[in-house]
Design an enzyme around this catalytic site. Structure first.
Site, PDB file in Angstrom:
ATOM      1  N   GLY A 126     124.896  33.742  60.882  1.00 33.46           N
ATOM      2  CA  GLY A 126     123.494  33.499  61.171  1.00 33.46           C
ATOM      3  C   GLY A 126     122.803  34.804  61.536  1.00 33.46           C
ATOM      4  O   GLY A 126     121.753  35.147  61.008  1.00 33.46           O
ATOM      5  N   MET A 144     123.757  38.978  63.682  1.00 35.02           N
ATOM      6  CA  MET A 144     124.710  39.877  64.320  1.00 35.02           C
ATOM      7  C   MET A 144     123.972  40.788  65.272  1.00 35.02           C
ATOM      8  O   MET A 144     122.949  41.381  64.922  1.00 35.02           O
ATOM      9  CB  MET A 144     125.457  40.689  63.241  1.00 35.02           C
ATOM     10  CG  MET A 144     126.385  41.762  63.801  1.00 35.02           C
ATOM     11  SD  MET A 144     127.645  41.060  64.875  1.00 35.02           S
ATOM     12  CE  MET A 144     128.035  42.490  65.880  1.00 35.02           C
ATOM     13  N   GLU A 159     121.023  36.434  70.241  1.00 35.15           N
ATOM     14  CA  GLU A 159     121.358  37.810  69.849  1.00 35.15           C
ATOM     15  C   GLU A 159     120.838  38.834  70.853  1.00 35.15           C
ATOM     16  O   GLU A 159     121.493  39.859  71.091  1.00 35.15           O
ATOM     17  CB  GLU A 159     120.807  38.106  68.445  1.00 35.15           C
ATOM     18  CG  GLU A 159     121.307  37.173  67.354  1.00 35.15           C
ATOM     19  CD  GLU A 159     122.822  37.045  67.311  1.00 35.15           C
ATOM     20  OE1 GLU A 159     123.521  38.045  67.597  1.00 35.15           O
ATOM     21  OE2 GLU A 159     123.320  35.947  67.007  1.00 35.15           O
TER      22      GLU A 159
END
Length: 914
Positions: free
Chosen positions: A310, A312, A346
């Protein structure tokens, strides 16, 4: 348990501890026309003990030249050996290197991703592609986690071996270069000496190592600022025709202003505003919560068309899929929640993982569990309190975790895994969702305020370094004064979770803990763990008010507690505990009535947990499936979306196993589902209203989807007519965001080849990323065997690797396609195995394809098929898939008569029995 960083014990999968990197000077030249790159890396080394060997990681690179320097002198390299299996380059020197500093310089080159047709190439330094103004455009980007930095440049590719990085990129003029840090300077390559400063000699050496064809004209050089000390898997860079949207974040700690940008190609960048807003706002919130300033001078996100995960969390340059970051302003609430959840997850990693990094991948949860809890509950709730993220965490993560952890093939949250080729198997619901749920349970027990204080202490004590589990517990213990390590040991280090069996006595309740397995056949040696379980007992006091006692820990196998059972009570109040509760049958019925009462003492989260516990425990035979259906029947007056989502999830679980039921049983099951959801469709309608609440919008979407899936004629016809306008007139106006996917799926499922081709056309040229995903789902939904075959061949020959997981999921959900998809999987297994070798997607494709099978013949067939395969690198998902089939078989066998009888009785009571 993996070897600690300072150990001298030899580990065949880990690099020797005699040398560690201190600084990398990396020069990379990217040629987007030739789809290749070349580079030179100069690594400053700290030689910790005298040695004649230097070992580092290299994979899929051509090494042109290697030089080893000690001081000012070149050291002779007598032997150079590349172990392709271990992905390790070993250099043997003529004379031993003594303690001190050395420099290793390596020139290398490679293709931008694996160029083999049909092969996944979204690791290392690779290329993606899009179409801009009718022209196909290439761009390059990196994906290094967990161990693919070695595919882009030679390095010490372990998270504990941190270093600083100077990155220089050479690329064609007219493109944009991105990396972790801001640009220091950028000049045409022909004028590099004008601004190189003290680094002229170093740059000259590096540029000389590149094989420039023709003139330097048309090329430029971009130098980035020196990075903080960081792990190799967090390094990132990209080159291409990027544009950006921008905002600014002001630090609440220092007042420093940072640019926050989202980059993408021209065709998609206009859909990045929502993600930009979320990133900008949450960055300052994280600084306040952790009391630690974000250390990078900027925060960028690159949105990529081809990206396997999805997203990083590369430090300062997050990379994510278009579907993870791009959104139309009118999109459904559920999609906005998903985009915001990815973004905040993230950004959480910028602290959890990037500033403080796990020592090795066995404690991956220190990264992912925290990012799940912080990003998708704590911070998301601060940004969007109206979304109810604290409650939705139960359906989104706790249930996902419990489902996997109820299998015999589960693994502990902290899981030994030294072989880099097997690491992709542990990026699962246990490392993310169970870890997040266990941390949430701890936070509820010690209070969130003290928990976050402890987290801040943990981060501050391990700034720019590495950590293990004990370091986290020490921080939270310091903040709370409790022995957190003792409380959490079994939850982190042991597999599984308990079911608490409640027995009512004249004085209160006796609670007994046993390990829970969804097959119900727990062996004595599997039932040795005694968890320290926060009971969170909800009681009703004399004034009728709900009171929750959060102080009690069940530490023994069995204990008795004073509870007035004449009044409502419930364990696991708020459903914050990572366990299930089994009540006596009569109490379950009473709880159902109490939960349905308009003045119920049970909150939304309690009702969600109650539905889930009863239905799931029925699967293992601890109670009856009909008890769960009766509970759901009691709750048909429910008004809250999240409770309805729990109901829908559990009914889908039944349909997943009973998918080949007889026509009579299917008719009764569909009638039951329709009786629950069609009144909601009639209440909320199909079109949005100004008076809609967030809850109401989500409930409309859910109700229409469930009514359509249960083949409600009026709903199917309404959605078909809306899709028909798109098929016949290319008219999107009737496909509203909240019911977009339902409209696409229903249109194709009830249509023919023309409808399927329309979905394919939208998928290949979508107005928005969400429309693309809706079209993809629809392409797997047909009932027609001929169209199913077309879809399977499209998946095999035309679909990008990053979309295959979603396609496999859709085909498996389609009861008309499930068996054929499995046969196709077997027929093409060797090709798929090669295509997805080393991929994060492959374990999911395997499990999704095998999901829902529920006969003994199915079990034997799957077992026989994989007995002929080398499952070394995907053994865990295969065994988990087999465990799921075993539990399905048992559930069907012990509950079929019960289910059929209850549905028949219900249908007769409604006058709908056939």
């Amino acid at each position: 348990m993996s070897t600690p960083a300072d150990s001298k014990v030899s580990d065949p999968y880990r690099l020797p501890k005699n040398i560690k990197p201190v600084h990398y000077s990396l020069l990379v030249r990217t040629d987007l026309d030739a789809l290749e790159f070349q580079g030179r890396v100069a690594i400053e080394l700290d030689v910790l003990e005298e040695t004649s060997t230097v070992s580092l990681n290299v994979a899929k690179l051509d090494i042109d030249h290697v030089t080893l320097l000690w001081g000012e002198n070149t050291t002779e390299i007598k032997e150079q050996h590349l172990d392709e299996d271990l992905e390790r380059l070993t250099l043997k020197t003529g004379k031993p290197l003594s303690k001190g500093r050395a420099h290793l310089v390596i020139s290398f080159r490679g293709p931008l991703g694996d160029q083999i047709k049909g092969k996944v190439s979204m690791t290392g330094y690779y290329r993606s592609q899009t179409e801009i103004d009718g022209k196909k455009m290439n761009y390059s980007l990196t994906q290094f986690a967990p161990t693919d930095t070695r595919k882009a440049f030679p390095c010490w590719d372990e998270p504990a071996l941190k270093a600083t990085f100077d990155i220089i990129m050479v690329s064609r003029e007219g493109t944009v270069n991105l990396s972790n840090m801001p640009v220091a300077f950028e000049v045409p390559l022909s004028r590099i000496s004008d601004q190189a400063g003290d680094s002229t000699e170093e740059l000259a050496l590096g540029l000389a190592s590149l094989k420039m064809e023709g003139s330097e004209a048309g090329w430029k050089l971009t130098r980035f600022q020196t990075s903080p000390i960081m792990s190799t898997y967090l390094v990132a860079y990209a080159n291409g025709p990027f544009e950006y949207v921008e905002d600014y974040s002001t630090s609440p700690l220092t007042g420093k202003v940072r640019p926050v940008r989202v980059y993408g190609t021209k065709d998609v960048i206009h859909q990045a505003k929502f993600a930009l807003d979320v990133n900008t706002k949450c960055l300052s919130i994280y600084e306040s919560v952790f009391d630690i300033e974000f250390p990078i001078p900027k925060l960028d996100v690159l949105v990529a068309h081809d990206f396997e995960s999805g997203a990083m969390e590369n430090w300062g340059l997050i990379v994510g899929r278009t579907t993870a970051y791009l959104i139309d302003e009118k999109s459904a609430i559920t999609l906005k929640k998903r985009i915001a959840g990815v973004a905040t997850h993230e950004v959480a990693h910028q602290w959890f993982g990037n500033i403080t990094t796990m020592e090795w991948w066995d404690v991956l949860y220190l990264n992912e569990g925290f990012a799940t809890l912080m990003g998708e509950l704590v911070i998301l709730d601060k940004l969007f309190p109206e979304w109810g993220c604290r409650m939705s965490f139960i359906n989104d993560h706790l249930e996902r975790a419990l489902a996997l952890d109820a299998q015999r093939s589960s693994h502990p949250i902290e899981v030994p895994c030294d072989d880099a080729k097997k690491l992709h198997m542990i990026f699962d619901a246990l490392s993310y969702s169970k870890a997040g749920a266990v941390l949430r349970m701890l936070s509820e027990f010690v209070t969130e305020e003290k928990f976050l204080k402890g987290v801040s202490l943990y981060l501050k004590k391990h700034l720019y370094s590495n950590a293990r589990t004990v370091d986290l517990w020490n921080g939270v213990s310091e903040a709370t004064g409790q022995d957190v390590a003792s409380i959490m040991h079994e939850w982190i280090n042991n597999v599984g979770f308990p079911v608490l069996k409640v027995t009512e006595t004249s004085d209160g309740i006796t609670v007994r803990q046993e390990r829970y397995l969804e097959t119900g056949d727990v062996k004595e040696d599997e039932n040795q763990t005694l968890w320290k379980v926060p009971l969170n007992i909800l009681k009703v006091d004399k004034s009728g008010q709900s009171v929750v006692d959060r102080s009690i820990l069940l530490t023994e196998r069995e204990s008795t507690y004073p509870v007035d059972t004449s009044k409502p009570y419930k364990l696991n109040a708020g459903t914050s505990g990572v366990y299930r509760v089994l009540y006596p049958p009569e109490r379950v019925k009473l709880l159902g009535r109490q939960a349905a009462d308009p003045n119920s003492p049970f909150a939304v989260t309690d009702r969600m947990g109650l539905i889930s516990d009863v239905m799931v425990l029925a699967k293992s035979g601890l109670c009856r499936t009909s008890d769960g259906l009766a509970l759901i029947n009691e709750l048909r007056g429910e008004a809250e979306y999240l409770v309805w989502q729990s109901i829908a999830d559990r009914l889908r679980g039944v349909l997943e196993v009973w998918w080949e039921m007889t026509d009579e049983v299917r008719s009764n099951m569909q009638a039951f589902i329709q009786s629950l959801f069609v009144p909601l469709v009639e209440k909320y309608g199909y079109d949005s209203r100004e008076s809609d609440t967030v809850d109401g919008r989500q409930l409309r979407t859910l109700a229409i989807n469930e009514a359509a899936n249960s083949e409600t004629p009026t709903v199917v016809e309404e959605l078909r007519s809306r899709f028909k306008a798109l098929v016949e007139r290319n008219d999107y106006s009737h496909i509203l965001p909240d019911i977009q996917t339902s409209t696409f799926v229903c249109g194709v499922r009830s249509g023919g080849k023309e409808e399927w081709e329309t979905a394919k056309k939208v998928f290949l040229n979508p107005p928005s990323p969400s429309m693309r995903r809706s079209a993809l789902d629809a392409m797997t939904a047909s009932k027609d065997p001929e169209i199913i075959e077309i879809a399977l061949n499209f998946m095999m020959n035309e679909l990008k690797a990053g979309d295959v997981t979603f396609f496999a999921m859709g085909l498996n959900r389609n009861r008309f396609a499930r068996r054929r998809a499995y046969e196709f999987f077997k027929e093409n297994f060797d090709t798929l195995d090669k295509r997805f070798e080393g991929s994060f997607a492959w374990p999911y494709v395997i499990k999704l394809t095998l999901n829902g099978f529920s006969t003994k013949d199915d079990l034997e067939d799957v077992q026989a098929f994989f007995e002929t395969k080398d499952t070394t690198n995907y053994s865990m998902p295969v065994e988990q898939a087999l465990d799921a089939i075993r539990s399905n078989v048992k559930w069907f066998n012990h509950s079929n008569d019960d289910l059929v009888a209850w549905l028949k009785q219900w249908a007769e009571s409604q006058g709908t029995s056939k």
